[in-house]
Design a protein around this motif. Structure first.
Motif, short mmCIF file in Angstrom:
data_model
loop_
_atom_site.label_atom_id
_atom_site.label_comp_id
_atom_site.label_asym_id
_atom_site.label_seq_id
_atom_site.Cartn_x
_atom_site.Cartn_y
_atom_site.Cartn_z
N MET A 1 -12.56 -61.82 122.44
CA MET A 1 -12.19 -60.41 122.52
C MET A 1 -10.67 -60.31 122.59
SD MET A 1 -13.52 -57.82 125.40
CE MET A 1 -12.63 -56.36 125.83
N LEU A 2 -10.22 -59.21 122.08
CA LEU A 2 -8.79 -59.00 122.07
C LEU A 2 -8.56 -57.60 122.59
CD1 LEU A 2 -6.02 -59.99 120.47
CD2 LEU A 2 -6.61 -57.95 119.23
N SER A 3 -7.61 -57.47 123.46
CA SER A 3 -7.38 -56.13 123.95
C SER A 3 -5.93 -55.75 123.78
CB SER A 3 -7.76 -56.04 125.41
OG SER A 3 -7.57 -54.72 125.82
N PHE B 1 -10.83 -71.51 124.18
CA PHE B 1 -10.21 -71.85 122.89
C PHE B 1 -10.00 -70.56 122.06
CE2 PHE B 1 -9.66 -76.36 121.58
CZ PHE B 1 -9.97 -76.96 122.79
N HIS B 2 -10.97 -69.69 122.10
CA HIS B 2 -10.89 -68.43 121.35
C HIS B 2 -9.75 -67.55 121.89
CE1 HIS B 2 -12.83 -64.76 119.43
NE2 HIS B 2 -12.03 -64.21 120.32
N GLU B 3 -9.76 -67.31 123.19
CA GLU B 3 -8.77 -66.41 123.76
C GLU B 3 -7.36 -66.97 123.65
OE1 GLU B 3 -9.57 -63.51 124.28
OE2 GLU B 3 -11.72 -63.72 124.44
N PHE B 4 -7.25 -68.28 123.82
CA PHE B 4 -5.93 -68.90 123.70
C PHE B 4 -5.42 -68.73 122.27
CE2 PHE B 4 -2.62 -72.11 123.97
CZ PHE B 4 -2.14 -71.87 125.25
N GLY B 5 -6.34 -68.72 121.33
CA GLY B 5 -5.98 -68.48 119.92
C GLY B 5 -5.30 -67.13 119.74
N HIS B 6 -5.81 -66.09 120.41
CA HIS B 6 -5.17 -64.77 120.32
C HIS B 6 -3.75 -64.84 120.89
CE1 HIS B 6 -8.58 -62.55 118.90
NE2 HIS B 6 -9.32 -62.73 119.99
N ALA B 7 -3.61 -65.57 122.00
CA ALA B 7 -2.29 -65.69 122.62
C ALA B 7 -1.31 -66.38 121.66
CB ALA B 7 -2.38 -66.45 123.94
N VAL C 1 -8.60 -59.41 112.71
CA VAL C 1 -7.97 -59.83 113.96
C VAL C 1 -8.74 -60.92 114.73
CG1 VAL C 1 -8.93 -58.00 115.43
CG2 VAL C 1 -6.70 -58.98 115.98
N GLU C 2 -10.07 -60.93 114.63
CA GLU C 2 -10.83 -61.95 115.35
C GLU C 2 -10.92 -63.28 114.60
OE1 GLU C 2 -11.93 -61.93 118.40
OE2 GLU C 2 -11.24 -59.88 118.75
N ALA C 3 -10.64 -63.24 113.29
CA ALA C 3 -10.89 -64.44 112.47
C ALA C 3 -10.14 -65.69 112.94
CB ALA C 3 -10.61 -64.15 111.00
ZN LIG Z 1 -11.36 -62.23 120.41
#
Ligand SMILES: [Zn+2]
Length: 707
Positions: free
Chosen positions: A1-3, A496-502, A525-527
């Protein structure tokens, strides 16, 4: 998730003239050990860049003051644009000035949304909620500032010769105004404004009706046979009476997944998919009519076209074709899974018919997982102590992105266990950005996992580049009294997913805030983060850190991992066909339904759903509680769209000489995807990374398990 708190206006943007990015060559490495913030700032300055930490407000009054002063400053800046004489307009004082305002307001709204989600003091959280509301109200009128638009138009009339990111910013800024209807006649503008107001009200009612729906149903213990005791104890309302609220998702799903008795599942399903039917079918009909009218007034063929214009899909037709292609690709696996479900159902004593109905699939899928893939995911926790996972994950990202991740002593914190890290380029020793980590639950805190951007990257009017500051707010299992925090494999995938957004936020090189970091189209954005989820299924990646904390020589067994993966894939065909039925319904409803289709909206919708997934019972109205239709309208396809790109990108690593640890591919990912943000067409970026055209084959094979 991205906020990301994106008040409407913040999609407006701007930049620093036509200068190119100033990055110094390289510098000496930073001292070893824990870094101080001033060390980092000094290092950043050598590269003509700025690092900043958010000045978190510490009292409700400060929150209120910041809110008022930020809005006042933004209004003043907008007034200045609006007051420009036509002869004096330039790129810098119109288009870029809007990006500057977006940047200034964005830093504050982002920071305040962190206080709202994560501050320990409820009074500060309340003040932050009020502040967010104030920014929202303020932002509503921004697209309609005619004085500002006049200045922008005056700049258009100078026929500027722009290129690259400047040209893109110019075009997108203009497009925003056109989409808001500012190019229409006065009369049409008034009409669109009225239609929008009517639409917003109906959208709100639709949501309220879903939230307020109550659908309690009583069962006996016999009727709930198969439902775990832990759930039953929460539902008990009498001697042999258990009350399930069909509107409460976890209650409903626990029964749908586990109840052996088919009648129980059917009754509950019918009740659940009748929520808000009386009011919401009619509301949705009006909503669809209004959206169609607005799209036509604005010059679009359909609402789906209007909504997808700013995304990768570009048109409703492209999005729909993509889903149809997936539907076809999934057919064999879907059929095979249904055949397995049928056998399971036949062997279940509570079944009344041999056919697999829409109220059966969850139960059958759960049985399949239990019978064939008896994986004890809890037992894997010993391999994933939090600190080891964090260090191991850092090592993976350091290697693929050619960076160092170093802990920094935070000068100030909004909670005690907040940690701060700096991301530093491994070649030049340039600090690239800062990352807060707030990883464990506490009362009143945001209860999911997300990256919250705080300061976005941008080339500042001074010519310096503002490096990003972002934060991860998560809720991993807190450390036990007598041992470390132990994660599930799912948790490892999440981090791993959330760190990817960062990383997406921090590695940016885009000049304008509009395009930097994670400010990319919603269907993309999630890709990048979904792609990183593939890393945690790779034995070599896991062997870098996953070891039994009681006996570090013991690595995670390959067969357990394989079993976990098989269980994950076993019912993907069914789950995805269900997702596709929602996506196809959403797009079809927003692509000019005929008056007859609208008149029979529920039957029409059920028919579409039944073409892709198990047919709904004719008495039900799934659309009446399909909340995504308000806010994510003509956007549901985006989940599958991003998923497919993620699998496609992951396949590049899989095929690389060094697999998921391939530094060359990692560098390409950093340069072509992460650094670019939305500063050029995403399709171009994706294809440059892939080194070929996009394909849905990896998605069908890897993610959905189609051989
Ligand atoms: Zn996400």
């Amino acid at each position: 998730m991205l906020s990301n708190l994106r008040v409407g206006f913040l999609v407006l943007s701007a930049s620093f003239g036509l200068t190119s990015l100033t990055i110094a060559a390289e510098s000496d490495p930073l001292p070893s050990g824990k870094l101080t913030f001033s060390d980092l700032q000094a290092q950043a300055a050598k590269f003509h860049t700025v690092l900043a930490l958010p000045p978190f407000e510490s009292t409700p009054q400060e929150v209120a003051n910041t809110t008022d002063s930020t809005i006042a400053a933004a209004n003043k800046a907008l007034d200045a644009i609006g007051a420009l004489e036509p002869a004096k307009v330039t790129f810098i004082n119109t288009i870029r000035a809007l990006d500057d305002i977006a940047f200034n307001v964005g830093q504050v709204t982002n920071r305040i949304s962190i206080l709202k989600e994560a501050h320990h003091d409820p009074k500060i959280r309340e003040a932050a909620i009020e502040s967010v509301q104030k920014f929202d109200d303020w932002s509503v009128g921004l697209d309609y500032r005619k004085d500002v638009y006049r200045a922008v138009k005056a700049y258009v009339d100078t026929h500027p010769k722009l290129e690259g990111e400047e040209e893109r910013l110019f075009e997108e800024t203009l497009r925003d105004y056109q989409r808001a209807g500012l190019d229409l006649s006065e009369q049409q503008q008034k009409e669109v404004e009225q239609l929008r107001k009517d639409l917003v009200k109906l959208e709100e009612y639709f949501q309220i009706n879903i939230n307020n729906a109550r659908a309690p149903i009583k069962f006996t213990k016999m009727q709930l046979q198969g439902v775990p005791e832990t759930v039953l104890s929460k539902l008990k309302t009498g001697d042999d009476e258990y009350t399930v609220d069909a509107n409460v998702t976890f209650q409903a799903l626990a029964v749908m997944d586990n109840a052996v008795n088919e009648e129980t599942r059917k009754e509950l399903y019918i009740l659940r998919d009748n929520r808000a039917k009386q009011k919401n079918v009619e509301i949705l009909r009006k909503v669809l009519e209004l959206r169609g009218q607005i799209a036509h007034e604005l010059g679009y063929k359909s609402w789906a076209d209007y909504r997808t214009e700013t995304r990768m899909a570009r048109t409703g037709e492209n999005a729909l074709q993509f889903l149809e292609k997936l539907k076809k690709g999934l057919q064999p696996k879907y059929e095979a899974e249904l055949a397995e479900f049928k056998a399971i159902k036949a062997a279940t004593p509570g079944s009344t018919t041999p056919e697999v109905n829409i109220w059966d699939w969850r139960f059958c899928a759960e049985q399949l997982r239990k019978q064939e893939f008896n994986v004890d995911s809890e037992a894997l926790r010993v391999y994933f102590p939090f600190d080891k996972v964090l260090q191991g994950m850092f090592a993976v990202y350091e290697r693929i992105f050619d960076i160092q991740i170093r802990e920094v002593d935070p000068p100030s914190k909004y909670v005690d266990d907040l940690r701060l890290f700096a991301v530093i380029d491994n070649q030049t020793h340039q600090p690239l950005g800062l990352l807060y980590m707030d990883m464990f639950p506490r009362p009143g805190k945001f209860n999911h996992f997300a990256n919250f951007s705080i300061i976005d990257g941008k080339l500042l009017p001074t010519g310096e580049y503002q490096r990003p500051t972002t934060s991860l707010i998560c809720n991993f299992p807190p450390p036990a009294k007598d041992g470390p925090s132990l994660m599930t494999h799912d948790d490892v995938t999440t981090i791993f997913h959330e760190f990817g957004h960062a990383m997406h936020a921090i590695l940016t090189q885009a000049k304008f805030v509009r395009f930097s970091g994670t400010n990319v189209p919603r269907d993309f954005v999630e890709a990048p983060s979904q792609m990183l989820e593939y890393f945690t299924w790779d034995k070599r990646v896991l062997d870098g850190f996953a070891a039994d904390y009681r006996d570090p020589d013991k690595k995670i067994p390959q067969d357990v991992l394989a079993q976990l993966k098989q269980a994950d894939l076993a019912t993907k065909g069914t789950e995805y066909r269900r997702q596709l039925s929602f996506g196809i319904l959403d797009l079809t409803l927003h692509s000019n339904p005929t008056p007859e289709q609208l008149a029979n909206l529920n039957d029409f919708s059920n028919h579409i759903l039944g073409e892709v997934f198990l047919p709904p019972d004719p008495s039900t109205a799934m659309i009446a509680s399909f909340g995504h239709l308000m806010g994510y309208d003509a956007g549901y396809y985006g989940y599958a769209w991003a998923d497919a790109i993620a699998a496609d990108m992951a396949s590049v690593f899989e095929e690389a000489p060094d697999g998921f640890l391939d530094a060359k591919i990692g560098r390409r990912l950093r340069d072509e995807i992460y650094a670019q943000g939305n500063s050029r067409d995403i399709t171009v970026s994706v294809e440059k990374f892939l080194g070929r055209k996009q394909s849905i084959e990896p998605f069908l094979k890897k993610k959905l398990g189609i051989q």
